[in-house]
Scaffold this motif. Structure first.
Motif, PDB file in Angstrom:
ATOM      1  N   VAL A  57      10.515 -37.925 -10.788  1.00 50.41           N
ATOM      2  CA  VAL A  57      10.713 -36.227 -11.579  1.00 50.41           C
ATOM      3  C   VAL A  57       9.531 -37.426 -13.181  1.00 50.41           C
ATOM      4  CG1 VAL A  57      12.907 -36.349 -13.075  1.00 50.41           C
ATOM      5  CG2 VAL A  57      12.569 -36.485 -10.270  1.00 50.41           C
ATOM      6  N   GLY A  58       9.362 -36.235 -14.306  1.00 48.35           N
ATOM      7  CA  GLY A  58       9.421 -37.108 -15.341  1.00 48.35           C
ATOM      8  C   GLY A  58       9.785 -37.900 -16.720  1.00 48.35           C
TER       9      GLY A  58
ATOM     10  N   VAL B 244      16.176 -36.153 -19.157  1.00 48.76           N
ATOM     11  CA  VAL B 244      17.407 -35.590 -18.345  1.00 48.76           C
ATOM     12  C   VAL B 244      18.532 -36.097 -19.110  1.00 48.76           C
ATOM     13  CG1 VAL B 244      18.238 -36.189 -16.102  1.00 48.76           C
ATOM     14  CG2 VAL B 244      15.336 -35.540 -16.662  1.00 48.76           C
ATOM     15  N   CYS B 245      18.396 -37.630 -18.812  1.00 50.93           N
ATOM     16  CA  CYS B 245      19.425 -38.586 -19.416  1.00 50.93           C
ATOM     17  C   CYS B 245      19.955 -38.011 -20.834  1.00 50.93           C
ATOM     18  CB  CYS B 245      19.434 -39.964 -19.677  1.00 50.93           C
ATOM     19  SG  CYS B 245      18.141 -40.437 -18.730  1.00 50.93           S
TER      20      CYS B 245
ATOM     21  N   ASP C  56      11.675 -33.412  -8.312  1.00 43.28           N
ATOM     22  CA  ASP C  56      12.031 -32.234  -9.737  1.00 43.28           C
ATOM     23  C   ASP C  56      13.875 -32.899  -9.973  1.00 43.28           C
ATOM     24  OD1 ASP C  56      10.301 -31.637 -11.064  1.00 43.28           O
ATOM     25  OD2 ASP C  56       8.859 -30.858  -9.722  1.00 43.28           O
ATOM     26  N   LEU C  57      14.103 -32.103 -10.540  1.00 43.32           N
ATOM     27  CA  LEU C  57      15.764 -32.060 -10.915  1.00 43.32           C
ATOM     28  C   LEU C  57      16.218 -30.224 -10.475  1.00 43.32           C
ATOM     29  CD1 LEU C  57      15.272 -34.107 -13.177  1.00 43.32           C
ATOM     30  CD2 LEU C  57      16.691 -32.964 -14.907  1.00 43.32           C
ATOM     31  N   ALA C  58      15.255 -29.930 -10.961  1.00 46.19           N
ATOM     32  CA  ALA C  58      15.194 -28.206 -10.162  1.00 46.19           C
ATOM     33  C   ALA C  58      14.308 -27.794  -9.838  1.00 46.19           C
ATOM     34  CB  ALA C  58      15.889 -27.449 -11.486  1.00 46.19           C
ATOM     35  N   THR C  59      14.020 -26.797  -9.051  1.00 45.73           N
ATOM     36  CA  THR C  59      13.323 -25.251  -8.563  1.00 45.73           C
ATOM     37  C   THR C  59      12.621 -26.024  -7.063  1.00 45.73           C
ATOM     38  OG1 THR C  59      11.099 -26.872  -9.816  1.00 45.73           O
ATOM     39  CG2 THR C  59      12.795 -24.871 -11.090  1.00 45.73           C
TER      40      THR C  59
ATOM     41  N   LEU D 202      12.299 -24.648 -17.311  1.00 41.68           N
ATOM     42  CA  LEU D 202      13.291 -25.051 -15.594  1.00 41.68           C
ATOM     43  C   LEU D 202      13.010 -25.907 -15.067  1.00 41.68           C
ATOM     44  CD1 LEU D 202      10.309 -21.489 -14.970  1.00 41.68           C
ATOM     45  CD2 LEU D 202      13.148 -21.180 -15.063  1.00 41.68           C
ATOM     46  N   LYS D 203      12.647 -26.977 -14.920  1.00 41.81           N
ATOM     47  CA  LYS D 203      12.665 -28.175 -14.394  1.00 41.81           C
ATOM     48  C   LYS D 203      13.337 -29.347 -14.373  1.00 41.81           C
ATOM     49  CE  LYS D 203       8.512 -29.655 -12.683  1.00 41.81           C
ATOM     50  NZ  LYS D 203       6.987 -29.946 -12.680  1.00 41.81           N
ATOM     51  N   TYR D 204      14.021 -28.681 -16.238  1.00 36.51           N
ATOM     52  CA  TYR D 204      14.620 -29.356 -16.453  1.00 36.51           C
ATOM     53  C   TYR D 204      15.794 -28.617 -17.536  1.00 36.51           C
ATOM     54  CZ  TYR D 204      11.065 -33.065 -15.941  1.00 36.51           C
ATOM     55  OH  TYR D 204      10.114 -33.730 -15.189  1.00 36.51           O
ATOM     56  N   PRO D 205      16.424 -28.056 -16.450  1.00 42.37           N
ATOM     57  CA  PRO D 205      17.841 -27.014 -17.107  1.00 42.37           C
ATOM     58  C   PRO D 205      18.781 -27.419 -17.787  1.00 42.37           C
ATOM     59  CG  PRO D 205      17.937 -27.313 -14.780  1.00 42.37           C
ATOM     60  CD  PRO D 205      16.993 -28.091 -14.782  1.00 42.37           C
ATOM     61  N   THR D 206      18.883 -28.827 -17.579  1.00 40.10           N
ATOM     62  CA  THR D 206      20.382 -29.376 -18.054  1.00 40.10           C
ATOM     63  C   THR D 206      19.816 -29.683 -19.406  1.00 40.10           C
ATOM     64  OG1 THR D 206      20.980 -30.019 -16.118  1.00 40.10           O
ATOM     65  CG2 THR D 206      22.388 -30.687 -18.202  1.00 40.10           C
TER      66      THR D 206
ATOM     67  N   LYS E 234      24.344 -41.161  -4.786  1.00 40.35           N
ATOM     68  CA  LYS E 234      25.265 -41.185  -5.489  1.00 40.35           C
ATOM     69  C   LYS E 234      26.477 -41.235  -5.015  1.00 40.35           C
ATOM     70  CE  LYS E 234      25.602 -37.934  -9.092  1.00 40.35           C
ATOM     71  NZ  LYS E 234      25.425 -35.647  -9.599  1.00 40.35           N
TER      72      LYS E 234
ATOM     73  N   ARG F  24       8.800 -25.823  -7.890  1.00 39.71           N
ATOM     74  CA  ARG F  24       7.238 -24.534  -7.827  1.00 39.71           C
ATOM     75  C   ARG F  24       6.306 -26.101  -7.674  1.00 39.71           C
ATOM     76  NH1 ARG F  24       7.564 -20.707 -12.127  1.00 39.71           N
ATOM     77  NH2 ARG F  24       5.937 -21.893 -12.807  1.00 39.71           N
ATOM     78  N   ASP F  25       6.719 -27.632  -7.963  1.00 38.49           N
ATOM     79  CA  ASP F  25       5.621 -28.110  -7.556  1.00 38.49           C
ATOM     80  C   ASP F  25       5.185 -28.179  -6.165  1.00 38.49           C
ATOM     81  OD1 ASP F  25       5.493 -28.861 -10.766  1.00 38.49           O
ATOM     82  OD2 ASP F  25       6.373 -30.942 -10.216  1.00 38.49           O
TER      83      ASP F  25
ATOM     84  N   THR G 124      20.870 -33.614 -11.197  1.00 42.25           N
ATOM     85  CA  THR G 124      20.529 -34.523 -12.267  1.00 42.25           C
ATOM     86  C   THR G 124      20.827 -35.897 -12.658  1.00 42.25           C
ATOM     87  OG1 THR G 124      23.405 -34.972 -12.417  1.00 42.25           O
ATOM     88  CG2 THR G 124      23.105 -32.792 -13.094  1.00 42.25           C
ATOM     89  N   VAL G 125      20.018 -36.664 -11.129  1.00 45.49           N
ATOM     90  CA  VAL G 125      19.098 -37.181 -11.741  1.00 45.49           C
ATOM     91  C   VAL G 125      18.588 -37.427 -11.750  1.00 45.49           C
ATOM     92  CG1 VAL G 125      19.509 -39.473  -9.566  1.00 45.49           C
ATOM     93  CG2 VAL G 125      20.981 -37.894  -9.236  1.00 45.49           C
ATOM     94  N   CYS G 126      17.454 -38.683 -12.512  1.00 48.95           N
ATOM     95  CA  CYS G 126      15.829 -38.720 -13.266  1.00 48.95           C
ATOM     96  C   CYS G 126      15.587 -39.023 -12.192  1.00 48.95           C
ATOM     97  CB  CYS G 126      16.819 -39.670 -14.359  1.00 48.95           C
ATOM     98  SG  CYS G 126      17.884 -40.636 -14.471  1.00 48.95           S
TER      99      CYS G 126
END
Lengths: 234, 234
Positions: A122-123, B126-127, A69-72, B152-156, B2, A74-75, A93-95
């Protein structure tokens, strides 16, 4: 915006990724762990399917999950309740996941002890398609709520998948899901792809999915494991 | 994966994009066209909302739509029935629109004749977030079927949006949608963001959305258009 320099850098990145993925695949095969990656739009139900899958396999098999996931985390927290060994990969930020992220996340794992390893990407229906993660089977999930044209609009991710899983089939009537249209779209971009229909909520299709996993693992397993091989990753 | 070189190339790409987007924004303002971009997961309902929106605005306003997809012109064909001027942007493997794609797609358009221009991005959480398209307002759509934790999972992508639109609200009961959880997730990543609830199927919330568009355009419109300015793009 796609300049020659970007293309060149991207090709180098993918070449490096492929090398790492090949090494991972060999390690997975030597360790006798069957590796399945899951890709989909955000919210198609990857984590929920994995929760049910890991719980169902728990009595018979040793299961690991890497979840991106990008963040958290939770999963990861959700998945840990299934009894599987779980590691969250936070991509920032990587997709997509890449092979290096998988290799790093598996540092210190005893792959020999695992029967199944699931990689939840990532979704995203675009970015993950180009990145080999060393998996034996890639499953693309599409929920009945997303529209029947998704394979036509995101052909690469469907074209690189081995199995298509239609999720949330319990909502088919509520959303007016047109089964034949989605089947035709699968055939157009990935002729002959295996298609499963599931509902994590009602349990429909889960037996078929679990049987598929068992069958795939059984048919891939080497007759005898190499005794002396170093099975550690990283 | 990266590497410093990728980061450097990416920064240059974004810097160039920002320059083009700034020029686009100035042209849009001078032409008196109010530009709204839509981002979401695949299948959250961007095209359906835009079909209804363009049809509803058609009697009173001149509407243009640019619609981005990796492949096919299905969405453009759907949108053309609304009477709007529509141009498909096919991105190939690129997971987002960028300002240069928008500029190129608008070549030959008389922006002065438009009241609203909608930019439907590629379905991706994301992108698209890093790419300014010169829009006045960015709307992020999230359907009730996707799970309440998506912000929460895709905050940006939520953090760069001005309005959050909850779609498919007619399915809320069928999927056990937890309204308060999604509201809390919005607040966590983008405090105070305007939230609209819609169902393109039942029409719930469409009046509120259309009123919002009218209000935003009215409050942004200059008192008098510059008479002699060159309004063409490209």
């Amino acid at each position: 915006m796609k300049t020659p320099r970007i293309v060149e850098v991207r090709q180098n990145v993918l070449r490096k990724n492929d090398e790492i993925a090949r090494a991972l695949r060999q390690r997975f095969e030597e360790a006798g762990v069957y590796v399945v990656s899951l890709v989909s739009s955000p919210g198609a139900g990857k984590t929920t399917i994995l929760e049910k899958t890991a719980s169902a396999l728990a009595g018979r098999h040793c299961v690991g999950v890497l979840v991106g996931d990008l963040a958290t985390d939770r999963d990861a927290k959700r998945l840990e309740r299934s009894g599987a060994r779980v590691q969250q990969i936070t991509t920032g930020t990587v997709c997509h996941l890449d092979a290096e992220m998988v290799r790093t996340a598996l540092e210190g794992w005893d792959l020999d002890a695992l029967d199944f390893l699931f990689l939840e990407n990532v979704g995203n229906l675009v970015c993950p398609s180009s990145y080999d993660l060393g998996e034996a089977t890639r499953v693309v999930l599409v929920s009945v709520t997303e529209g029947e044209d998704k394979p036509l609009k995101y052909p690469t991710i469907f074209n690189t998948a081995d199995i298509a899983m239609i999720t949330k089939i319990d909502l088919a009537d509520a959303v007016g899901f047109r089964h034949d249209d989605l089947a035709a779209a699968f055939e157009a971009v990935r002729p002959g792809i295996a298609v499963l229909e599931t509902s994590a909520r009602t349990g429909v299709g889960m037996d078929s999915w679990l049987n598929t996993l068992e069958r795939l693992r059984a048919s891939s397993r080497p007759i005898a494991k190499p005794e002396a091989a170093d099975q550690s990753i990283g």
